[in-house]
Design a protein around this motif. Structure first.
Motif, PDB file in Angstrom:
ATOM      1  N   ILE A 832     -95.198  70.184  39.852  1.00  0.00           N
ATOM      2  CA  ILE A 832     -95.982  70.170  38.610  1.00  0.00           C
ATOM      3  C   ILE A 832     -96.573  71.547  38.338  1.00  0.00           C
ATOM      4  O   ILE A 832     -96.524  72.063  37.201  1.00  0.00           O
ATOM      5  N   LEU A 833     -97.137  72.144  39.379  1.00  0.00           N
ATOM      6  CA  LEU A 833     -97.764  73.460  39.202  1.00  0.00           C
ATOM      7  C   LEU A 833     -96.743  74.499  38.772  1.00  0.00           C
ATOM      8  O   LEU A 833     -96.997  75.312  37.857  1.00  0.00           O
ATOM      9  N   GLY A 834     -95.576  74.470  39.418  1.00  0.00           N
ATOM     10  CA  GLY A 834     -94.572  75.480  39.095  1.00  0.00           C
ATOM     11  C   GLY A 834     -93.964  75.308  37.725  1.00  0.00           C
ATOM     12  O   GLY A 834     -93.737  76.287  36.997  1.00  0.00           O
ATOM     13  N   CYS A 835     -93.641  74.070  37.367  1.00  0.00           N
ATOM     14  CA  CYS A 835     -92.956  73.838  36.101  1.00  0.00           C
ATOM     15  C   CYS A 835     -93.868  74.041  34.884  1.00  0.00           C
ATOM     16  O   CYS A 835     -93.415  74.495  33.812  1.00  0.00           O
ATOM     17  N   ILE A 836     -95.130  73.716  34.982  1.00  0.00           N
ATOM     18  CA  ILE A 836     -96.025  73.790  33.829  1.00  0.00           C
ATOM     19  C   ILE A 836     -96.750  75.130  33.760  1.00  0.00           C
ATOM     20  O   ILE A 836     -96.854  75.749  32.676  1.00  0.00           O
ATOM     21  N   PHE A 837     -97.238  75.639  34.867  1.00  0.00           N
ATOM     22  CA  PHE A 837     -98.154  76.774  34.815  1.00  0.00           C
ATOM     23  C   PHE A 837     -97.525  78.119  35.202  1.00  0.00           C
ATOM     24  O   PHE A 837     -98.016  79.161  34.778  1.00  0.00           O
ATOM     25  N   PHE A 838     -96.477  78.135  35.975  1.00  0.00           N
ATOM     26  CA  PHE A 838     -95.890  79.423  36.346  1.00  0.00           C
ATOM     27  C   PHE A 838     -95.334  80.184  35.138  1.00  0.00           C
ATOM     28  O   PHE A 838     -95.532  81.405  35.013  1.00  0.00           O
ATOM     29  N   PRO A 839     -94.618  79.499  34.205  1.00  0.00           N
ATOM     30  CA  PRO A 839     -94.129  80.254  33.017  1.00  0.00           C
ATOM     31  C   PRO A 839     -95.278  80.870  32.209  1.00  0.00           C
ATOM     32  O   PRO A 839     -95.145  82.003  31.701  1.00  0.00           O
ATOM     33  N   LYS A 840     -96.377  80.148  32.057  1.00  0.00           N
ATOM     34  CA  LYS A 840     -97.512  80.669  31.293  1.00  0.00           C
ATOM     35  C   LYS A 840     -98.168  81.836  32.014  1.00  0.00           C
ATOM     36  O   LYS A 840     -98.577  82.830  31.387  1.00  0.00           O
ATOM     37  N   CYS A 841     -98.280  81.709  33.342  1.00  0.00           N
ATOM     38  CA  CYS A 841     -98.854  82.835  34.092  1.00  0.00           C
ATOM     39  C   CYS A 841     -97.948  84.053  34.013  1.00  0.00           C
ATOM     40  O   CYS A 841     -98.433  85.201  34.016  1.00  0.00           O
ATOM     41  N   TYR A 842     -96.651  83.801  33.931  1.00  0.00           N
ATOM     42  CA  TYR A 842     -95.714  84.921  33.809  1.00  0.00           C
ATOM     43  C   TYR A 842     -95.973  85.689  32.516  1.00  0.00           C
ATOM     44  O   TYR A 842     -95.989  86.919  32.495  1.00  0.00           O
ATOM     45  N   ILE A 843     -96.178  84.934  31.399  1.00  0.00           N
ATOM     46  CA  ILE A 843     -96.446  85.589  30.111  1.00  0.00           C
ATOM     47  C   ILE A 843     -97.792  86.306  30.142  1.00  0.00           C
ATOM     48  O   ILE A 843     -97.930  87.438  29.671  1.00  0.00           O
ATOM     49  N   ILE A 844     -98.796  85.634  30.757  1.00  0.00           N
ATOM     50  CA  ILE A 844    -100.134  86.234  30.777  1.00  0.00           C
ATOM     51  C   ILE A 844    -100.142  87.500  31.617  1.00  0.00           C
ATOM     52  O   ILE A 844    -100.730  88.519  31.220  1.00  0.00           O
ATOM     53  N   LEU A 845     -99.496  87.478  32.726  1.00  0.00           N
ATOM     54  CA  LEU A 845     -99.597  88.599  33.662  1.00  0.00           C
ATOM     55  C   LEU A 845     -98.491  89.637  33.482  1.00  0.00           C
ATOM     56  O   LEU A 845     -98.732  90.852  33.625  1.00  0.00           O
ATOM     57  N   VAL A 846     -97.294  89.184  33.149  1.00  0.00           N
ATOM     58  CA  VAL A 846     -96.154  90.110  33.111  1.00  0.00           C
ATOM     59  C   VAL A 846     -95.778  90.476  31.674  1.00  0.00           C
ATOM     60  O   VAL A 846     -95.458  91.651  31.388  1.00  0.00           O
ATOM     61  N   ARG A 847     -95.810  89.523  30.734  1.00  0.00           N
ATOM     62  CA  ARG A 847     -95.424  89.796  29.347  1.00  0.00           C
ATOM     63  C   ARG A 847     -96.599  89.559  28.415  1.00  0.00           C
ATOM     64  O   ARG A 847     -96.595  88.650  27.580  1.00  0.00           O
ATOM     65  N   PRO A 848     -97.645  90.326  28.564  1.00  0.00           N
ATOM     66  CA  PRO A 848     -98.818  90.101  27.700  1.00  0.00           C
ATOM     67  C   PRO A 848     -98.527  90.310  26.215  1.00  0.00           C
ATOM     68  O   PRO A 848     -99.234  89.769  25.371  1.00  0.00           O
ATOM     69  N   GLU A 849     -97.462  91.098  25.841  1.00  0.00           N
ATOM     70  CA  GLU A 849     -97.150  91.325  24.440  1.00  0.00           C
ATOM     71  C   GLU A 849     -96.725  90.042  23.737  1.00  0.00           C
ATOM     72  O   GLU A 849     -96.767  89.958  22.496  1.00  0.00           O
TER      73      GLU A 849
END
Length: 862
Positions: A832-849
């Motif tokens: 659950i943690l990986g499927c829901i929150f990892f993509p969002k953390c990726y955008i927040i931390l890696v692709r902030p644009e």
């Protein structure tokens, strides 16, 4: 006349019952008629009936018949008494009781006549007399004392000659009815049998061969020994009797048995004289592995009487000998023996001539014989020969019956002293009289012998028990031959049957010299000992000493050799590797210290920390569009639920306790219900938010936080209610499962009722399926951040994990069952943690644009 009386009864046609009146009529005729009548009725069956009727008539008739019978010749009375003694004891009893009431003169005549017959008849008569009542015995003795002295003397000499034996060991000599005046200073063979069995048990010899002579000594002793060996749990491999003839063939048969049966210890119940010829035959065979046990009272080997070739057979043997002690001055007394000091003793001269191989020249009695011996080349004795030259072993006290002879003479002397010390009116005999010092009777001396109890110079007690036997004391003697040919009989132990139930035995094992083949105590077993951890299993058709060694079954032990059975360990114990003792079972549970438990705990803690980190990221970036677009409050609650999911797995680790067991499944069910409810609420928000913007849609009234919150609360409350009912009705508890695995006690939680457990999991599965279905239907909605697809994947992972959990959970036991559940909790939470929150953390931390409103609007336009 005799012919007429033998045939008159059948001619008259009368039966046995009518013989009796005729008998009394004939007895009244006179002595001659009585004589002929008795002689004609000598057949035992007729005489038996005659005596029975004689006793039934009364006192006067027996008196008259006996008086008339005593007037005839002795030979007829001899035949009468012999016939009388052949009938049963009851007839003798009645006859004697009737006889004793007549006058003394009749008894006198009867006793005098009795003394003229052979001793065996007297013996049987007295044995019959001893079984009658005491008053009859008393009257008989009183009558006996009233007759003349010569009759008493002859009667007592015939029946009560005092005999103190130093070598007779047969057990039936202890029968005081048969041998009332027999005493001995050597134990009976029954005592030897008990001592031998105790000796065999000491050396752990259980497979024994017995060789016995054909005489009373060998047969009675060997049978008694066999009985005692069997009673002690040991076995007799064979019992063979050696005859005096055809000895070679019998010895060959015995040696064949010894080889076939693998017997290493042989007990010899053969007298010394007979054994020497047997040993000569045995010496032709290889006997290096055999150990011989002798029952003779003295040393068996002797350089005087044994051939050199037989020494190897009898060397290093064990004997159970009558106890012997060193007598102060005895050896010096022996060395002082000389023919000149005992000129009238022919035995000393004979011994001197045989010992030194010479002829005594001062033998006045046989001057002619002496001169003839000299003429034939014999050497004359000089009188200067020294007994010390014959060797110490010749005067070894263990080789002689000297100690027993000393005890016999000592006992006799003490009895004589008591007899001579008797004072009138205080004596033990009739009318408190004493024996006549100048002319006492043997039976009077026997009276004192039976009751003496003294100590000799060796501090050994001398007495005779009720059977005329001495104290059962034995010496254990090791017979050996040194390299210089010296014969030694060395005492290596002693045995006292009076102490304790089975007798006290003391043996110095290190002092025993065994055969050259052995450097320790030889073994004589049918089978090797069963070591610890094994039990004996009887071989069909074989003695109890022949068995197989079978390992103890699972859960059993044997802590002694040759155990007949195994012992079962207690429920909380288990055999060690050797199965010789029970040790506490290993208590198994999933602990933090073991690698599996430590790994799962570490993963759970990492999952918790990662989830907490994501929560911090979301809180820090709560103003960003990606956090706002997915209902940040709901995301916070979901992250908190996931953190609790990771932590709930730690409750499953450690030793189960009552509180621990009650919290495990309940905590897991409620937290996961909260987690899945949050996911369901998020999915519902996405669906309602998209459809509420359609023209004419009435779903806009459901927008807001009311519906999601209600969904979460209601879904969680239902699970809470299920768990509360479970805890009230049948709460889980800690238990120790003893027999789940060998050698282990599995400490686990019993769920109380499996129905409640599966209800909890079923409800959790229902929520998961509903969430997965709603998310799957909303997967293609134009969501800028595609959260519906992420929820679909997370629930797919969640459902897959728990579907695989069920068979895995049911197929495992113990700590691995707990590990499977922890793994399911961690993996589903991670999914659950990986499927829901990892993509969002990726955008927040890696692709902030991409975390901008313009990107969100642009995405929606697309």
């Amino acid at each position: 006349m005799g012919f007429q009386f033998r045939n008159i009864l059948p001619l008259l046609g009368i039966g046995v019952s009518t013989h009796y009146p005729l008998a009394w009529s004939l007895l009244a005729v006179g002595v001659i008629v009585s004589h002929v009548f008795v002689c004609s009725l000598l057949p035992v069956d007729v005489l038996h009936a005659f005596i029975s009727s004689l006793v039934a008539v009364g006192v006067i008739a027996p008196h008259a018949s006996v008086c008339s019978l005593f007037a005839i010749d002795v030979s007829s009375l001899h035949a009468f008494i012999g016939s009388l003694l052949a009938v049963d004891v009851s007839a003798q009893h009645d006859f004697i009781c009737a006889l004793l009431v007549v006058d003394v003169s009749a008894q006198h005549d009867f006793i005098c006549a009795l003394l003229a017959v052979d001793v065996s008849a007297q013996h049987d008569f007295i044995c019959a007399l001893l079984v009658v009542d005491v008053s009859a015995q008393h009257d008989f003795i009183c009558a006996l004392l009233a007759v003349d002295v010569s009759a008493q003397h002859d009667f007592i000499c015939a029946l009560l000659v005092v005999d103190i034996s130093q070598g007779a060991v047969v057990s039936f000599l202890s029968d005081k009815c048969q041998f009332p005046s027999f005493l001995r200073t050597i134990p009976s063979d029954s005592m030897y049998s008990l001592g031998l069995v105790r000796l065999l048990l000491h050396f752990e010899w259980t497979w024994i061969g017995i060789i016995a002579s054909a005489d009373d000594y060998g047969q009675a002793g060997s049978q008694k020994l066999k009985t005692e060996i069997t009673a002690a749990g040991s076995c007799v491999a064979f019992l063979e009797t050696v005859p005096k003839t055809n000895l070679k063939a019998k010895v060959s048969q015995i040696m064949g048995q010894i080889q076939t049966l693998s017997v290493n210890v042989i007990v010899v119940y053969v007298s010394k004289g007979n054994w020497l010829s047997v040993a000569d035959e045995i010496s032709l065979y290889n006997t290096t592995r055999l150990s011989w046990i002798f029952t003779g009272p003295d040393c068996t080997i002797s350089n005087q009487y044994s051939r050199k070739e037989t020494w190897n057979v009898m060397n290093s043997t064990i004997s159970l000998a009558r106890r012997s002690r060193h007598l102060t001055g005895y050896r010096e007394f022996l060395y002082n023996i000389h023919p000149t000091r005992s000129p009238g003793d022919i035995f000393v001269v004979s011994f001197w001539e045989k010992a030194f191989g010479c002829t005594w020249q001062q033998n006045e009695i046989n001057k002619t014989t002496t001169q003839s011996a000299v003429d034939q080349g014999s050497v004359l004795c000089t009188g200067k020969e020294k007994l010390q030259m014959l060797g110490k072993s010749l005067f070894d006290e263990l080789n002689f019956i000297s100690y027993r002879v000393y005890n016999s003479v000592n006992a006799l002397a003490q009895a004589l002293n008591l007899l001579l010390s008797c004072e009138n009116e205080g004596g033990p005999f009739l009318n408190t009289t004493c024996a006549d010092i100048n002319y006492f009777k043997p039976w009077q001396l026997l009276h004192y012998l039976k009751y003496i109890r003294i100590k000799n110079k060796a501090d050994d007690e001398i007495f005779f028990d009720e059977n005329g036997d001495p104290p059962p004391l034995f010496d254990i003697v090791n017979q050996r031959i040194t390299q210089d040919g010296t014969i030694q009989c060395v005492k290596v132990g002693e045995f006292d049957l009076r102490i304790l139930k089975d007798g006290w035995i003391k043996i110095n094992d290190s002092a025993i010299i065994w055969k050259e083949r052995y450097n320790q105590i030889p073994r004589s077993l049918c089978c090797d000992h069963c070591t610890v951890g094994f039990r004996k299993a009887a071989q069909p058709g074989q003695p109890v000493c022949c068995y197989d060694c079978v390992p103890c079954s699972k859960g059993d032990i044997s802590n002694q050799t040759d155990a007949s059975g195994c012992l079962t360990c207690e429920a909380d114990q288990w055999p060690n590797e050797k199965k010789d003792k029970c040790i506490p079972k290993f208590v198994e549970f999933l602990s933090y210290e073991e690698p599996l438990g430590a790994t799962l705990a570490a993963v759970a803690v990492c999952g918790f920390m990662v989830t907490a980190l994501i929560l911090c990221i979301f809180i820090k970036n709560k103003q960003t569009p990606i956090v706002k677009a997915n209902n940040c409050n709901m995301s916070y609650l979901l992250l908190l639920a996931l953190m609790l999911c990771f932590l709930s797995s730690l409750i499953f680790l450690g030793y189960p306790t009552k509180v621990n067991c009650m919290l495990r499944q309940v905590t897991f069910g409620i937290i996961f219900s909260l987690c899945v409810s949050c996911i369901l609420a998020k999915t519902m928000i996405v669906v309602i938010a998209f459809n509420a913007k359609k023209p004419g849609s009435k779903l806009h009234k459901w927008l807001g936080s009311g519906l999601p919150n209600a969904t979460i609360i209601m879904s969680t409350i239902i699970q809470i209610m299920i768990c509360v009912v479970w805890l009230i009705q049948s709460p889980p508890f800690a238990e120790s499962v003893m027999n789940l695995e060998s050698g282990k006690i599995v400490a686990e939680c019993n769920e109380g009722t499996s129905f409640a457990f599966w209800c909890m999991l079923g409800y959790l599965g229902f929520l998961s399926i509903v969430s997965f279905t709603v998310a799957f239907l909303a997967r293609n909605l134009p969501d800028a951040f595609n959260e519906a697809k992420l929820i679909t994947f997370s629930m797919l992972v969640f459902v897959s994990v728990w579907l695989t959990f069920i068979p895995a959970y049911l197929s495992t036991k113990g700590k691995y069952m707990v590990a499977v559940e922890i793994f399911g909790i961690i993996s589903s939470s991670t999914g659950i943690l990986g499927c829901i929150f990892f993509p969002k953390c990726y955008i927040i931390l890696v692709r902030p644009e991409r975390n901008t409103r313009e990107h969100l609007v642009e995405k929606r336009k697309c």
